[in-house]
Scaffold this active site. Structure first.
Site, PDB file in Angstrom:
ATOM      1  NE  ARG A  83      -3.801  -2.248   0.344  1.00  0.00           N
ATOM      2  CZ  ARG A  83      -3.502  -3.358  -0.350  1.00  0.00           C
ATOM      3  NH1 ARG A  83      -2.494  -3.387  -1.195  1.00  0.00           N
ATOM      4  NH2 ARG A  83      -4.235  -4.436  -0.234  1.00  0.00           N
ATOM      5  CB  CYS A 102      -8.721  -1.827   5.153  1.00  0.00           C
ATOM      6  SG  CYS A 102      -9.531  -3.392   4.838  1.00  0.00           S
ATOM      7  CD  GLU A 111      -5.096   0.137   3.269  1.00  0.00           C
ATOM      8  OE1 GLU A 111      -4.935  -0.855   4.028  1.00  0.00           O
ATOM      9  OE2 GLU A 111      -5.759   0.091   2.218  1.00  0.00           O
TER      10      GLU A 111
HETATM   11  C1  LIG Z   1     -15.718   0.616   0.504  1.00  0.00           C
HETATM   12  C2  LIG Z   1     -14.253   0.740   0.204  1.00  0.00           C
HETATM   13  C3  LIG Z   1     -13.521  -0.400  -0.092  1.00  0.00           C
HETATM   14  C4  LIG Z   1     -12.136  -0.312  -0.378  1.00  0.00           C
HETATM   15  N1  LIG Z   1     -11.449  -1.436  -0.673  1.00  0.00           N
HETATM   16  C5  LIG Z   1     -10.130  -1.361  -0.969  1.00  0.00           C
HETATM   17  C6  LIG Z   1      -9.390  -2.552  -1.301  1.00  0.00           C
HETATM   18  O1  LIG Z   1      -9.916  -3.645  -1.377  1.00  0.00           O
HETATM   19  N2  LIG Z   1      -8.047  -2.405  -1.556  1.00  0.00           N
HETATM   20  C7  LIG Z   1      -7.413  -1.182  -1.516  1.00  0.00           C
HETATM   21  O2  LIG Z   1      -6.202  -1.111  -1.772  1.00  0.00           O
HETATM   22  N3  LIG Z   1      -8.098  -0.058  -1.201  1.00  0.00           N
HETATM   23  C8  LIG Z   1      -9.431  -0.111  -0.928  1.00  0.00           C
HETATM   24  N4  LIG Z   1     -10.125   1.024  -0.602  1.00  0.00           N
HETATM   25  C9  LIG Z   1      -9.402   2.317  -0.498  1.00  0.00           C
HETATM   26  C10 LIG Z   1      -9.399   3.136  -1.817  1.00  0.00           C
HETATM   27  O3  LIG Z   1     -10.543   2.866  -2.578  1.00  0.00           O
HETATM   28  C11 LIG Z   1      -8.178   2.856  -2.676  1.00  0.00           C
HETATM   29  O4  LIG Z   1      -7.011   3.117  -1.950  1.00  0.00           O
HETATM   30  C12 LIG Z   1      -8.180   3.685  -3.973  1.00  0.00           C
HETATM   31  O5  LIG Z   1      -7.148   3.226  -4.809  1.00  0.00           O
HETATM   32  C13 LIG Z   1      -8.004   5.193  -3.733  1.00  0.00           C
HETATM   33  O6  LIG Z   1      -8.287   5.866  -4.958  1.00  0.00           O
HETATM   34  P1  LIG Z   1      -8.860   7.354  -4.959  1.00  0.00           P
HETATM   35  O7  LIG Z   1      -8.956   7.799  -6.371  1.00  0.00           O
HETATM   36  O8  LIG Z   1     -10.104   7.456  -4.186  1.00  0.00           O
HETATM   37  O9  LIG Z   1      -7.681   8.097  -4.220  1.00  0.00           O
HETATM   38  P2  LIG Z   1      -7.807   9.328  -3.192  1.00  0.00           P
HETATM   39  O10 LIG Z   1      -8.387   8.835  -1.901  1.00  0.00           O
HETATM   40  O11 LIG Z   1      -8.493  10.462  -3.858  1.00  0.00           O
HETATM   41  O12 LIG Z   1      -6.264   9.655  -2.999  1.00  0.00           O
HETATM   42  C14 LIG Z   1      -5.393   8.748  -2.370  1.00  0.00           C
HETATM   43  C15 LIG Z   1      -3.986   9.376  -2.357  1.00  0.00           C
HETATM   44  O13 LIG Z   1      -3.460   9.446  -3.678  1.00  0.00           O
HETATM   45  C16 LIG Z   1      -3.164  10.800  -4.044  1.00  0.00           C
HETATM   46  N5  LIG Z   1      -3.519  10.917  -5.467  1.00  0.00           N
HETATM   47  C17 LIG Z   1      -4.681  10.557  -6.081  1.00  0.00           C
HETATM   48  N6  LIG Z   1      -4.585  10.731  -7.414  1.00  0.00           N
HETATM   49  C18 LIG Z   1      -3.335  11.209  -7.660  1.00  0.00           C
HETATM   50  C19 LIG Z   1      -2.625  11.580  -8.842  1.00  0.00           C
HETATM   51  N7  LIG Z   1      -3.168  11.481 -10.052  1.00  0.00           N
HETATM   52  N8  LIG Z   1      -1.350  12.031  -8.713  1.00  0.00           N
HETATM   53  C20 LIG Z   1      -0.773  12.131  -7.499  1.00  0.00           C
HETATM   54  N9  LIG Z   1      -1.390  11.805  -6.333  1.00  0.00           N
HETATM   55  C21 LIG Z   1      -2.642  11.338  -6.419  1.00  0.00           C
HETATM   56  C22 LIG Z   1      -4.036  11.659  -3.122  1.00  0.00           C
HETATM   57  O14 LIG Z   1      -3.496  12.943  -2.909  1.00  0.00           O
HETATM   58  C23 LIG Z   1      -3.996  10.830  -1.833  1.00  0.00           C
HETATM   59  O15 LIG Z   1      -2.787  11.056  -1.128  1.00  0.00           O
HETATM   60  C24 LIG Z   1     -11.502   0.954  -0.337  1.00  0.00           C
HETATM   61  C25 LIG Z   1     -12.258   2.120  -0.038  1.00  0.00           C
HETATM   62  C26 LIG Z   1     -13.616   2.007   0.213  1.00  0.00           C
HETATM   63  C27 LIG Z   1     -14.408   3.251   0.504  1.00  0.00           C
END
Ligand SMILES: Cc1cc2nc3c(=O)[nH]c(=O)nc-3n(C[C@H](O)[C@H](O)[C@H](O)COP(=O)(O)OP(=O)(O)OC[C@H]3O[C@@H](n4cnc5c(N)ncnc54)[C@H](O)[C@@H]3O)c2cc1C
Length: 314
Positions: A182, A238, A309
């Site tokens: 992660r 998580c 995380e």
């Molecule tokens: C119900 C639920 C289930 C989930 N299950 C999982 C799972 O099974 N496995 C898992 O790994 N995660 C899981 N997650 C967490 C999350 O969905 C993932 O980590 C996902 O990849 C985050 O993507 P996001 O676009 O929402 O990122 P954000 O939350 O918007 O950003 C995450 C980080 O990345 C940075 N960021 C985003 N885009 C860019 C970019 N283009 N350039 C530079 N920095 C950037 C942001 O500044 C921040 O620091 C879950 C979340 C929820 C709500």
């Protein structure tokens, strides 16, 4: 941070219809909590993004890039400076090359991870199914090395494209990216967003040729299992990373008797102990207090420090 009228006008002129001021981040995070961002922007093109980075860096104005806000907890006081969201126009997915049964699928950072999984299935490319059901964008997934017990982004990534400080782009091969559980650490010169991260524009994924029907059946099974084990309430997935070896974070929290523990409207899920959920109108402070309580109890009982995380921002 007060936005003066000249700065405000600049944003209005260049991002007409795609800029908001004092925008509550609770509208843009899966936790549904978080105070206002001073400036909230949805760039539609890479050129707009480059213009935004140029403007904010020249003025030393903090600029944070986010995807779908599914892995962040924004504090109640909100975020100073600019928040730019990648999901408006930067979401094209395509593929090239079918040499010896392999293809490179390219997805822009604002594409949804689930759209990428569906694209792979429809075109008969295997390797992406592990990510089915993970909310959020490709950019977010690349930054946090999103994954499940079936695999993670680092396993299928060929390269990423990042923005350089001179406004040009650079492709960085997977072998030069320092991925761990992660986590992505990057060295070298790239545009550094206010959180010190590189700005990811797109990801190239190395997938294999397979049968779409077989992939679809596998996908149905994976999604069925996911839906059974995860709560549907507002959360960021998580909350804690699994500690190195032995029990998972969820098992430790469960064994510590913390399922159902709550502070205000923040609660440890009964369904999955590693999910902190917002059961109504939780504040970020309540979620952080509950996080601290869980960390303290797990440390007392098991002598293990749980590391979040979820990224706490603001
Ligand atoms: C119900 C639920 C289930 C989930 N299950 C999982 C799972 O099974 N496995 C898992 O790994 N995660 C899981 N997650 C967490 C999350 O969905 C993932 O980590 C996902 O990849 C985050 O993507 P996001 O676009 O929402 O990122 P954000 O939350 O918007 O950003 C995450 C980080 O990345 C940075 N960021 C985003 N885009 C860019 C970019 N283009 N350039 C530079 N920095 C950037 C942001 O500044 C921040 O620091 C879950 C979340 C929820 C709500």
């Amino acid at each position: 941070m007060a936005i003066d009228s000249e700065t405000r006008k600049w944003f209005e002129r260049h991002f007409e219809g795609n800029v908001k001021f004092d925008e509550p981040m609770s509208r843009h995070t899966s936790f549904r909590v978080g105070g206002p961002a001073d400036v909230f922007i949805l760039p539609r093109t890479v050129e707009e993004l480059i213009m935004l980075i140029d403007y904010t860096q020249n003025r030393k104005m903090p600029c944070r890039i986010i995807g779908d806000g599914t892995n962040i907890l924004v504090k109640d006081k909100g975020i100073r400076g600019v928040v730019a969201v990648m999901t408006r126009g930067l979401k094209k997915i395509s593929h090239a090359g079918m040499e010896s049964g392999h293809a490179i699928v390219t997805a822009m950072a604002g594409a949804r991870m689930n759209a990428l999984c569906r694209y792979a299935i429809e075109n008969g490319f295997s390797g992406m199914n592990f990510a089915l059901g993970i909310p959020g964008t490709v950019g977010g997934g690349i930054m946090v090395n999103a994954g499940t017990s079936h695999g993670s982004i680092a396993d299928i990534l060929d390269s990423i494209v990042v923005l350089l400080p001179n406004g040009k782009t650079e492709t960085i091969l997977r072998k030069n990216l320092d991925y761990s559980y992660r986590n992505l650490v990057m060295n070298g010169e790239t545009v550094s967003t206010c959180q010190g991260d590189p700005l990811v524009l797109e990801g190239n994924f190395h997938l294999r040729r397979s049968d779409p029907d077989r992939l679809k059946n596998e996908a149905d099974e994976i999604l069925k299992k996911r839906n059974k084990s995860q709560p549907s309430s507002h959360s960021a997935g998580c909350f804690f990373k699994n500690p190195g070896s032995g029990k998972t974070a969820g098992e430790l929290i469960d064994l510590a008797g913390l399922k159902g523990e709550k502070i205000g409207d923040a609660r440890v899920s009964e369904k999955h102990a590693n999910f902190i959920i917002n059961t109504g109108s939780a504040t970020a402070n309540e979620i952080i207090d509950l996080m601290t309580l869980v960390q303290r109890k797990v440390l007392e009982i098991f002598n293990i420090t749980l590391e979040p995380e979820v990224k706490i921002v603001g």
